[in-house]
Design a protein around this motif. Structure first.
Motif, PDB file in Angstrom:
ATOM      1  N   ALA A 131       0.830  -1.204   0.000  1.00  0.00           N
ATOM      2  CA  ALA A 131       0.000   0.000   0.000  1.00  0.00           C
ATOM      3  C   ALA A 131       0.865   1.255   0.000  1.00  0.00           C
ATOM      4  CB  ALA A 131      -0.927  -0.009   1.209  1.00  0.00           C
ATOM      5  N   ALA A 132       1.967   1.219   0.744  1.00  0.00           N
ATOM      6  CA  ALA A 132       2.860   2.373   0.795  1.00  0.00           C
ATOM      7  C   ALA A 132       3.524   2.619  -0.554  1.00  0.00           C
ATOM      8  CB  ALA A 132       3.917   2.163   1.872  1.00  0.00           C
ATOM      9  N   ASP A 133       3.922   1.553  -1.234  1.00  0.00           N
ATOM     10  CA  ASP A 133       4.537   1.706  -2.555  1.00  0.00           C
ATOM     11  C   ASP A 133       3.556   2.329  -3.545  1.00  0.00           C
ATOM     12  OD1 ASP A 133       6.874   0.610  -1.608  1.00  0.00           O
ATOM     13  OD2 ASP A 133       6.520  -1.383  -2.449  1.00  0.00           O
ATOM     14  N   ALA A 134       2.292   1.894  -3.479  1.00  0.00           N
ATOM     15  CA  ALA A 134       1.274   2.456  -4.373  1.00  0.00           C
ATOM     16  C   ALA A 134       1.048   3.933  -4.070  1.00  0.00           C
ATOM     17  CB  ALA A 134      -0.031   1.671  -4.230  1.00  0.00           C
ATOM     18  N   ALA A 135       1.037   4.293  -2.778  1.00  0.00           N
ATOM     19  CA  ALA A 135       0.834   5.694  -2.409  1.00  0.00           C
ATOM     20  C   ALA A 135       2.014   6.560  -2.826  1.00  0.00           C
ATOM     21  CB  ALA A 135       0.612   5.794  -0.900  1.00  0.00           C
ATOM     22  N   GLU A 136       3.217   6.008  -2.742  1.00  0.00           N
ATOM     23  CA  GLU A 136       4.378   6.778  -3.188  1.00  0.00           C
ATOM     24  C   GLU A 136       4.280   7.047  -4.688  1.00  0.00           C
ATOM     25  OE1 GLU A 136       9.211   6.964  -2.720  1.00  0.00           O
ATOM     26  OE2 GLU A 136       8.141   5.175  -2.037  1.00  0.00           O
TER      27      GLU A 136
END
Length: 342
Positions: A131-136
């Protein structure tokens, strides 16, 4: 650098610059960043009774710090799977992006993410990272994790948390620390966990000097040998300790809105962040548990500007302090610093 009382009142141009500043946040609890509507929605999906957790207006309901901790832990009942944490990660990073945060470190506890079991922790961490990678990619916010043990769960439970941190240390899990009730136990009872994390190459922080006095901050520096301290504001009561913080470069993760809302200080004008800065301590600004304390990073910056007549240059200094003190690798830090310069 002029002291805050010597500055002219802020004008509209100052306020516009402050609104647009990119921000770096170092002290954010993952579950504590959950919007109330998000928790209520999960509770409805899972048929979990959260009576007593919310006020009539939908905000979190608590009386004082100890009650806040119990409400916090009650709200986490609905976070039951890795997917729940992935959804929460997206929600909190959307809030970060909306407030101009470009880099954030979040406190993650294996006690909440899999009950301290290493295998379960890896599953939760994988979902959070995705999820963090997608948000970045989509929002431009970089997230890194700092594993925390929970002080009032006791020293024995800190060891599995430290093991989870040590076994997953790397480019994303970058630090180890401790949250929870500062009035329970002594910091030196947690040396084993902090030493395990240190040996794994993790950088260290801990909550101290929010509720207990300066001796707790000194213990964090001398016993746990941390690079940063969560809150740390009561160090101001011992000026020799303030000098030690300035000389050693230990960074304070200051959460002014949290401190005022919980009653550590009666109002922002009485908060010691400005005096700590004037005395050479590296201070940074964070929100702690923003929906619980009715704040966000943009509001923190505006409130500090109004309380101390700090212009955008002072707030850029605090943001640079945070970027310099971030636990991420040097390549990530350089990317953040470049974004702060634009």
């Amino acid at each position: 650098m002029a002291r805050h009382e010597d500055r002219d009142p802020l004008n509209e141009e100052d306020l516009a610059q402050i609104a647009d500043l990119p921000k770096v946040e170092l002290h954010l609890h993952h579950e504590g960043a959950a919007p109330p509507a998000f928790i209520r929605g999960l509770a409805k999906e899972k048929s979990v009774n959260l009576s007593g957790v919310f006020r009539e207006d939908g905000s979190y309901a608590y009386r004082d710090f100890v009650h806040f901790l119990s409400v916090y832990e009650a709200a986490t009942q609905v976070l039951q799977t890795p997917r729940d944490y992935a959804r929460l990660t997206t929600a909190l990073l959307e809030e970060c992006a909306a407030n101009g945060v470009i880099y954030c470190e979040t406190f993650l506890s294996p006690d909440f993410c899999g009950g301290g079991d290493l295998g379960a922790w890896r599953e939760y961490l994988h979902a959070i990272r995705e999820a963090a990678d997608a948000a970045e990619r989509d929002l431009g916010v970089t997230l890194r994790g700092v594993v925390t043990c929970i002080r009032h769960f006791g020293p024995e439970k800190s060891r599995p948390a430290a093991r989870c941190a040590a076994e997953t240390a790397g480019d994303w899990i970058v630090g180890f620390g401790m949250g929870g009730d500062e009035n329970r136990g002594e910091l030196n009872q947690f040396l084993y966990a902090f030493d395990m994390a240190r040996e794994a190459g993790l950088k260290l922080t801990t909550h101290a000097g929010e509720w207990r006095g300066p001796s707790e901050v000194r213990s964090a520096v001398e016993d746990l040998r941390v690079a940063r301290i969560g809150h740390g504001v009561r160090a101001i009561e011992d000026l020799a300790l303030v000098d030690l913080l300035a000389e050693t470069g230990v960074v304070l993760e200051v959460c002014p809105g949290s401190n005022v809302t919980l009653g550590v200080y009666p109002n922002l004008a009485k908060h010691p962040i400005a005096e700590l800065r004037d005395r050479g301590v590296k201070v940074t600004v964070s929100t702690d548990d923003p929906p619980f304390f009715h704040t966000n990073m943009r509001r923190e910056y505006f409130n500090l500007a109004n309380a101390f007549q700090w212009d955008a240059d002072v707030l850029r200094e605090l943001t640079r302090n945070a970027a310099d003190a971030a636990f991420c690798d040097d390549d990530t830090r350089e990317k953040i610093l470049k974004r702060l310069e634009t």
